[in-house]
Design a protein around this motif. Sequence first.
Motif, short mmCIF file in Angstrom:
data_model
loop_
_atom_site.label_atom_id
_atom_site.label_comp_id
_atom_site.label_asym_id
_atom_site.label_seq_id
_atom_site.Cartn_x
_atom_site.Cartn_y
_atom_site.Cartn_z
N ARG A 22 18.60 0.72 4.77
CA ARG A 22 18.55 -0.10 5.99
C ARG A 22 18.48 0.78 7.23
O ARG A 22 17.77 0.46 8.19
N THR A 23 19.20 1.89 7.21
CA THR A 23 19.16 2.83 8.34
C THR A 23 17.77 3.42 8.49
O THR A 23 17.24 3.49 9.61
N ILE A 24 17.15 3.81 7.41
CA ILE A 24 15.79 4.35 7.45
C ILE A 24 14.81 3.26 7.87
O ILE A 24 13.91 3.48 8.69
N GLY A 25 14.98 2.06 7.34
CA GLY A 25 14.07 0.95 7.60
C GLY A 25 14.10 0.45 9.03
O GLY A 25 13.16 -0.18 9.50
N HIS A 26 15.19 0.74 9.74
CA HIS A 26 15.32 0.27 11.12
C HIS A 26 14.17 0.75 12.00
O HIS A 26 13.69 0.02 12.86
N SER A 27 13.70 1.96 11.78
CA SER A 27 12.64 2.53 12.62
C SER A 27 11.24 2.27 12.09
O SER A 27 10.26 2.66 12.73
N LEU A 28 11.11 1.60 10.95
CA LEU A 28 9.79 1.34 10.36
C LEU A 28 9.15 0.11 10.98
O LEU A 28 9.84 -0.80 11.43
N ASN A 29 7.83 0.08 10.98
CA ASN A 29 7.07 -1.08 11.39
C ASN A 29 6.52 -1.77 10.14
O ASN A 29 6.26 -1.10 9.14
N PRO A 30 6.30 -3.08 10.19
CA PRO A 30 5.73 -3.78 9.02
C PRO A 30 4.34 -3.24 8.68
O PRO A 30 3.50 -3.08 9.56
N LEU A 31 4.11 -2.97 7.42
CA LEU A 31 2.81 -2.47 6.97
C LEU A 31 1.88 -3.58 6.52
O LEU A 31 0.67 -3.45 6.58
N VAL A 32 2.45 -4.68 6.07
CA VAL A 32 1.67 -5.79 5.55
C VAL A 32 2.20 -7.07 6.17
O VAL A 32 3.40 -7.25 6.31
N THR A 33 1.27 -7.97 6.56
CA THR A 33 1.65 -9.28 7.06
C THR A 33 1.10 -10.34 6.12
O THR A 33 -0.08 -10.33 5.81
N ILE A 34 1.97 -11.24 5.70
CA ILE A 34 1.56 -12.32 4.81
C ILE A 34 1.59 -13.60 5.63
O ILE A 34 2.64 -14.00 6.13
N ALA A 35 0.43 -14.22 5.76
CA ALA A 35 0.31 -15.44 6.58
C ALA A 35 0.52 -16.68 5.72
O ALA A 35 0.84 -16.59 4.54
N GLY A 36 0.28 -17.83 6.30
CA GLY A 36 0.54 -19.10 5.66
C GLY A 36 -0.26 -19.37 4.40
O GLY A 36 0.06 -20.28 3.65
N LYS A 37 -1.32 -18.60 4.15
CA LYS A 37 -2.14 -18.83 2.95
C LYS A 37 -1.39 -18.47 1.68
O LYS A 37 -1.78 -18.87 0.59
N GLY A 38 -0.34 -17.70 1.80
CA GLY A 38 0.44 -17.33 0.63
C GLY A 38 -0.02 -16.01 0.04
O GLY A 38 -0.62 -15.18 0.71
N MET A 39 0.26 -15.85 -1.23
CA MET A 39 0.02 -14.60 -1.92
C MET A 39 -1.39 -14.55 -2.49
O MET A 39 -1.77 -15.41 -3.27
N THR A 40 -2.16 -13.55 -2.09
CA THR A 40 -3.48 -13.34 -2.67
C THR A 40 -3.47 -12.02 -3.44
O THR A 40 -2.55 -11.22 -3.28
N GLU A 41 -4.49 -11.81 -4.22
CA GLU A 41 -4.56 -10.58 -5.01
C GLU A 41 -4.66 -9.35 -4.11
O GLU A 41 -4.07 -8.32 -4.39
N ASN A 42 -5.40 -9.47 -3.01
CA ASN A 42 -5.54 -8.35 -2.09
C ASN A 42 -4.22 -7.97 -1.45
O ASN A 42 -3.92 -6.79 -1.26
N ILE A 43 -3.41 -8.97 -1.11
CA ILE A 43 -2.10 -8.69 -0.53
C ILE A 43 -1.22 -7.98 -1.56
O ILE A 43 -0.54 -7.00 -1.24
N GLN A 44 -1.25 -8.45 -2.79
CA GLN A 44 -0.46 -7.82 -3.84
C GLN A 44 -0.87 -6.37 -4.04
O GLN A 44 -0.02 -5.48 -4.19
N LEU A 45 -2.17 -6.11 -4.05
CA LEU A 45 -2.67 -4.74 -4.23
C LEU A 45 -2.26 -3.85 -3.05
O LEU A 45 -1.90 -2.68 -3.24
N GLU A 46 -2.33 -4.39 -1.84
CA GLU A 46 -1.97 -3.61 -0.66
C GLU A 46 -0.47 -3.28 -0.64
O GLU A 46 -0.08 -2.16 -0.33
#
Length: 100
Positions: free
Chosen positions: A12-36
């Motif tokens: 959690r301490t390390i994660g505090h300074s991280l930015n989100p790498l992936v954004t999942i929108a309302g469409k839900g889970m796609t194969e491309n999101i899972q691979l990323e």
Amino acid sequence: MSLTPEQKKQYRTIGHSLNPLVTIAGKGMTENIQLEVDRALEDHELIKVKFAVGDRDVKKQLIKELCTIVEATIVQEIGNIALIYRPALQPNPKLSNLLR
């Protein structure tokens, strides 16, 4: 895989300074999101994922589904952002958020 309270605190301490790498929108889970997400976990081991869905229950379900699919562990969940961890098979010190 379960984490000890000490490990969760450290991540959690390390994660505090991280930015989100992936954004999942309302469409839900796609194969491309899972691979990323899978690629990001292999490179960085500890990542933030942003969930841009309106319903709280849907968000929790998506987080659990994602972690099950990519075999990761939820470290922390605050608002629309989840911090997830999966150890890399061959960690790269230049990319890993844990080894820097």
